[in-house]
Design an enzyme around this catalytic site. Structure first.
Site, PDB file in Angstrom:
ATOM      1  N   SER A 254     -23.357 -96.371 -33.412  1.00 39.22           N
ATOM      2  CA  SER A 254     -23.688 -96.206 -34.776  1.00 39.22           C
ATOM      3  C   SER A 254     -22.359 -95.445 -35.437  1.00 39.22           C
ATOM      4  O   SER A 254     -21.261 -95.104 -34.934  1.00 39.22           O
ATOM      5  CB  SER A 254     -24.753 -94.986 -35.017  1.00 39.22           C
ATOM      6  OG  SER A 254     -24.245 -93.748 -34.633  1.00 39.22           O
ATOM      7  N   LYS A 255     -22.117 -95.722 -36.883  1.00 37.91           N
ATOM      8  CA  LYS A 255     -21.263 -95.200 -37.694  1.00 37.91           C
ATOM      9  C   LYS A 255     -20.984 -93.720 -37.477  1.00 37.91           C
ATOM     10  O   LYS A 255     -19.970 -93.046 -37.405  1.00 37.91           O
ATOM     11  CB  LYS A 255     -21.275 -95.726 -39.175  1.00 37.91           C
ATOM     12  CG  LYS A 255     -21.485 -96.848 -39.302  1.00 37.91           C
ATOM     13  CD  LYS A 255     -21.995 -97.240 -40.734  1.00 37.91           C
ATOM     14  CE  LYS A 255     -22.448 -98.600 -40.973  1.00 37.91           C
ATOM     15  NZ  LYS A 255     -23.188 -98.900 -41.998  1.00 37.91           N
TER      16      LYS A 255
END
Ligand code: GLU
Length: 478
Positions: A254-255
């Protein structure tokens, strides 16, 4: 390729940051599904959540797709028959559709304040009930209309129908939910912006999307979407919910957790074709032993039916292996081009001379920088490097260097095979393994006990430079 023009698959990212392997995997599967069927691939930017918007990311998304070769036939910048492909430019369409739902009794206005909703949820929790909207406004629509007229903020909520929501997911198989467990989703926010749920359904319908291919985190939302398709009287697309991509630590990429921007892999010397190959294998397999694919081969072989429902783990080692293989398969002309960035300041001719030495030795294109440094610049003999190297005594080292100096001096570089033989026999008669003895020459010519093949490296450097380096090394041996 099977000709089925009806396959229209889209990638619908929210512009909330650069693309990482997880998000690109979703895009790739949609692209492959479309290309396999000779269909269309569409890019749509889902930017209705203004709070999460990060300016500039549409451009990054487009750059990433184009670098990887995931070309789209409709989308922002290029347009298409269903323009615009950016949701914030389609607000009037969503409002219209929300009105239609309210008029048909499938949705209703709600003026409950955030404070009231919070209190409602607290009470539900206190009673150990699931938290969900209690439909207070559904039963008082005349009053709600007056409240709205007097300027009170209001949202539109979906009236989730009774019964069961089910669909045959191409990846997950049969999925069903009891509607009683599903909240009356907000469709239109009080600022007039749609939520994802309304916008995605309206756009997928208007843009004639046949296959909704997206991350499986959206599975719980799909019943709401099915309710919307039914309320509008629209045909539903096929759904393929693809599993999450986990990092090597088995946590979802995930970012927020710092997953790397895919474009950075380009700077690190990874090839788009190797990345596409590695990402395709995150959840998909061909069904036979083959693991190395060109993008074209993937288009031919890929089907959503062969996507595994279990989460896939990204393995950087596998990407490295595939990258090395894709590099070795590149034509010399393509490598000459591709190495320009990693061998800055070199001419095409120079790169053409270096490639035969490099090709088998690169995991990434960036390895060329390190491997070629001793040939393109000066060699600084690092005093921390053992010289003579391990397993080689002083006398053998001297004999190796002297033999090499004599041979090169007599034009030995003109016949590399003969030169190799001649030096090998020196090692042999000293009773030292030639692999060990050759390290003497590696350190002398390249400054390190390993790297590019040393005879070819000397040929590249030429007689004078080679002799100079050999003599300096000889002087070090005393
Ligand atoms: N905008 C959504 C996302 O970025 C798209 C989900 C979908 O494909 O329906 O995850």
């Amino acid at each position: 390729l099977v000709a089925d023009a009806r396959v229209r698959a889209r990638f619908a990212p929210s512009p909330t940051g650069a693309l990482h392997f997880g998000s690109v995997r979703t895009a790739l599967f949609a692209w492959l599904a479309a290309r396999h069927a000779g269909g269309d691939f569409i890019l749509r930017i889902e930017d209705t959540d203004q709070e999460r918007y990060i300016p500039g990311t549409e451009a990054l998304i487009i750059e990433t797709l184009s670098w990887l070769g995931l070309d789209f036939g409709e989308g922002p910048e290029i347009g298409g028959p269903h323009d615009p492909y950016i949701q914030s430019l389609r607000i009037a369409t969503y409002r219209d559709h929300a009105d239609r739902l309210v008029a048909g009794g499938h949705a209703y206005w709600c003026t409950c304040t955030p404070a009231r909703l919070a209190a409602m949820r607290d009470e539900q929790r206190a009673r150990s009930e699931p938290t969900r909207y209690d439909r207070r406004c559904l039963t008082r629509q005349a009053e709600v209309a007056e409240e709205r007229a007097s300027g009170m903020a209001a949202v539109v909520r979906l009236r989730m129908p009774d019964g069961v929501s089910e669909w045959d997911d191409i990846v997950r198989g049969h999925v069903s939910f009891a509607n009683a467990d599903i909240d009356d989703q907000v469709l239109l926010k009080s600022d007039g912006f749609p939520t994802y749920h309304l916008a995605v359904v309206v756009d997928d319908h208007l843009m004639r999307i046949s296959h909704v291919i997206r991350s499986d985190e959206w599975i719980p939302s799909t019943p709401k979407h099915l309710a919307l398709y039914a309320a509008f009287g629209w045909e539903t697309p096929r759904f393929a919910h693809v599993p999450a991509v986990l990092g090597p630590d088995h946590q979802k990429l995930s970012k927020r957790r710092g997953a790397r921007n895919v474009l950075e892999y380009g700077e690190l010397g990874y090839l788009p074709s190797a990345i596409v190959n590695a990402i395709a294998l995150l959840g998909w397999s061909s069904g036979d032993e083959q693991e190395v694919f060109t993008p074209q081969e993937l288009c031919e072989r890929f089907t959503l039916e062969r996507v595994n429902a279990a989460a896939a783990v990204f393995d950087p080692k596998r990407l490295d292996d595939l990258n090395g293989i894709h590099i070795r398969r590149m034509s010399t002309d393509d490598l000459v081009e591709a190495l320009e960035y990693h061998l800055l300041g070199t001419s095409k001719e120079t790169r053409r001379l270096l490639i035969p030495m490099l090709r088998e030795r690169m995991v990434t294109l960036a390895d060329a920088t390190r491997l070629c440094a001793p040939l393109l610049g000066e060699v600084r003999l690092d005093p921390s490097i053992e010289f003579p190297p391990k397993k080689v005594d002083q006398a053998t080292a001297v004999a190796m260097i002297d033999a090499c100096i004599a041979a090169v001096d007599q034009g030995g570089l003109d016949d590399q095979a003969a030169l190799l033989e001649r030096i090998r026999s020196v090692a042999e008669s000293a009773g030292v393994k030639s692999r060990d003895a050759f390290r003497v020459l590696y350190v002398a010519i390249l400054g390190t006990p390993a790297g590019l093949p040393v005879i070819e490296a000397m040929a590249f450097l030429g007689k004078e430079k080679s002799l100079q380096r050999l003599r300096e090394a000889r002087a070090r041996l005393g």
